[in-house]
Design an enzyme around this catalytic site. Structure first.
Site, PDB file in Angstrom:
ATOM      1  CG  ASP A 126      54.189  66.043  72.148  1.00  0.00           C
ATOM      2  OD1 ASP A 126      54.791  65.084  71.606  1.00  0.00           O
ATOM      3  OD2 ASP A 126      54.408  67.238  71.851  1.00  0.00           O
ATOM      4  CG  PHE A 148      59.420  72.009  72.133  1.00  0.00           C
ATOM      5  CD1 PHE A 148      60.091  73.187  71.826  1.00  0.00           C
ATOM      6  CD2 PHE A 148      59.125  71.126  71.093  1.00  0.00           C
ATOM      7  CE1 PHE A 148      60.450  73.485  70.507  1.00  0.00           C
ATOM      8  CE2 PHE A 148      59.491  71.420  69.780  1.00  0.00           C
ATOM      9  CZ  PHE A 148      60.157  72.596  69.492  1.00  0.00           C
ATOM     10  CB  THR A 193      50.102  66.805  49.801  1.00  0.00           C
ATOM     11  OG1 THR A 193      49.592  68.107  49.557  1.00  0.00           O
ATOM     12  CG2 THR A 193      50.375  66.082  48.494  1.00  0.00           C
TER      13      THR A 193
END
Ligand code: PSZ
Length: 496
Positions: free
Chosen positions: A322, A213, A377
């Site tokens: 991860d 995942f 951003t």
């Protein structure tokens, strides 16, 4: 301010621990942290009437099918989550493994109350273009102070998916730059990328593992293979998927069988890399979790990961570990990959959850060559770095990694004992630190156990097809383990 807060918290905890509870545990707490509660206290069924009312209200605005109950975060403390009906539950799931030092930690309240920090909370910058003056210092104090071995560069991001998504992009950019050599992109690269065509959008791939995942955004989702509900109806990228070892537990008792299973998977990884290069769709990177979490808490050995990294190196693939769920201390080391005992664990390590900010560390050659290539951003949030500095201070000051190792041992021993006591019901107890799991005989029984445990004031989560996972905060002490095991035993007795 801090001491006032402590007094208020402990008075409060004392008061509410005495008022009418429907379910009270028999285990007496010892060595109580001042600001933690002293046990669960259940007043209604969960979700209670107040949660039900709010479910109806929010249901008019959003899909609420996944909501368990509504929370009272003001009243939640330490290891205990309080709901809007006044039920206080021992939280062994912590917002999907994301609360490092418990609810309303006084150190974090103190930080919020410091006027010098106000502007960091009030003014959120677009970090990629207008960072605050102290940004590099704050990164050094927070993320770089716990950087994985061999990594001195870090890129912050908002969440776990966003971190992995950008880590993949960094691997592709580095791969193509290396392929091209000096001279930069051609005119054809530049025009073709605008219409999603080669060579500007190259046919490169990331190799992932069955059961892995890595998030739900569309790039990450192509590497996520834990449950169909995550993927159904979403167009995806056809990338190579390798089998992840299915080991037998306890690991020490099955070393020969497990080594054979790992060798099988490694061979398959190497075959896939060769095949996909031959197909003209080379593997630019391999992504893997140190413990597959969503996919069912599947472990693999240090040798497996070190060999996987060697295969990646040999074939020119970047190696991405991860640590979104495993990072931050729950395995007893700050990073799960530290258990591998190597000073070169990976090329990229991504994080989020307990680190409070998302992001990824990377080696120098995975640095994007130009501005605006890895960009959005916010690119993280400096206020999260402030909290992280404080969380790391608490972890160091209170030796929480040692505490986790101690609690984890007690938890796993307790799970082994329960598994012996309920052989038809429980199997495959496993874990590292408090990052533990156990299998239940089938999925419907698992669901019932999770609900019964909640009814008795313990919050747990499932993972994989029929596992229950334990994801307490780092302040989950041995006496919390005893409290938990006692209640869990009561729950299991009803399923004998
Ligand atoms: O159902 C979901 O979307 C869930 S339940 C648990 C997660 C997601 N974990 C997030 C996660 C992870 O465990 C690993 C190993 N990698 C990436 C992610 C994605 O992080 P977020 O959810 O922050 O995007």
């Amino acid at each position: 301010m801090a001491s006032l807060l402590l007094t208020r918290l402990s008075l409060h905890s004392l008061r509410s621990s005495l008022s009418g509870c429907r379910h009270v545990s028999k285990v007496a707490p010892q060595a109580q942290m001042e600001w933690d509660y002293d046990g669960p206290c259940m007043k209604t069924a969960v979700p209670g009437p107040s949660s039900m009312e709010r479910l109806k209200q929010l249901g008019e605005i959003q899909n609420v099918d996944a909501i368990n109950f509504f929370c009272n975060y003001e009243e939640s403390r330490g290891n205990y989550l309080v709901d809007v009906d006044g039920n206080r539950m021992l939280d062994v799931y912590t917002q999907i493994s994301s609360i490092p030092i418990g609810y309303n930690h006084p150190a974090l309240h103190k930080l919020m109350a410091d006027p010098n920090n106000l502007s960091t909370f009030v003014n959120r910058p677009a970090l990629g273009i207008l960072p605050p003056g102290n940004f590099a210092d704050k990164l050094a104090e927070s993320l770089l102070s716990v950087a994985p071995s061999g990594m001195t560069r870090v890129q912050t991001m908002a969440c776990g998916s966003c971190s992995n998504e950008n880590a993949y992009k960094a691997m592709f950019i580095a791969y193509r730059n290396k392929e091209r050599g000096p001279g930069g992109p051609t005119q054809e690269d530049i025009s073709s990328c605008m219409i999603n065509q080669e060579p500007g959008c190259p046919d490169l791939t990331i190799l992932s593992f069955m059961g892995g995942f890595h998030g739900r955004t569309m790039g990450c989702l192509a590497t996520t293979h834990s449950k169909a509900i995550h993927k159904l109806d979403i167009p995806s990228l056809d990338w190579p998927i390798a089998p992840f070892p299915r080991l037998q537990y306890p690991l020490e008792e099955f070393t020969r069988e497990n080594a054979a299973e790992e060798a099988r998977c490694l061979e398959e990884v190497e075959d896939l890399i060769v095949q996909w290069r031959q197909k003209g769709r080379p593997v630019a990177g391999i992504v893997v979790e140190p413990i597959q979490a969503e996919g069912g808490d599947n472990h693999a050995s240090a040798d497996f990961f070190k060999s996987l990294h060697s295969i990646a190196r040999k074939h020119g693939c970047a190696f991405h570990v991860d640590e979104v769920q495993t990072g931050g201390g729950a395995t007893g080391k700050f990073w799960a990959h530290e258990h591998w005992g190597t000073d070169d664990p990976a090329d990229i390590v991504s994080f989020s959850k307990k680190l409070l900010t998302g992001g990824y560390y990377h080696k120098n050659d995975l640095q994007a060559d130009k501005g605006y290539r890895i960009f959005n951003t916010w690119m993280g949030d400096p206020s999260k770095n402030l909290f992280l500095v404080e969380v790391l201070n608490v972890i160091r000051r209170e030796n929480l990694l040692e505490e986790v190792t101690r609690s984890g041992k007690a938890l796993l021993q307790g799970l082994y004992a329960l598994q012996e006591q309920y052989p038809g019901l429980l199997s495959r107890a496993r874990g590292q630190g408090t990052f533990c799991a156990i299998d239940i005989r089938d999925d419907p029984t698992r669901s019932k156990i999770l609900l019964k445990a909640r009814d008795k004031g313990v919050l747990l989560g499932g993972c994989g097809e029929r596992s229950i996972r334990f994801r307490p905060a780092l302040i989950f002490k041995e006496y919390h383990v005893a409290l938990f095991l006692n209640i869990f035993n009561d729950v299991l007795a009803e399923f004998k």
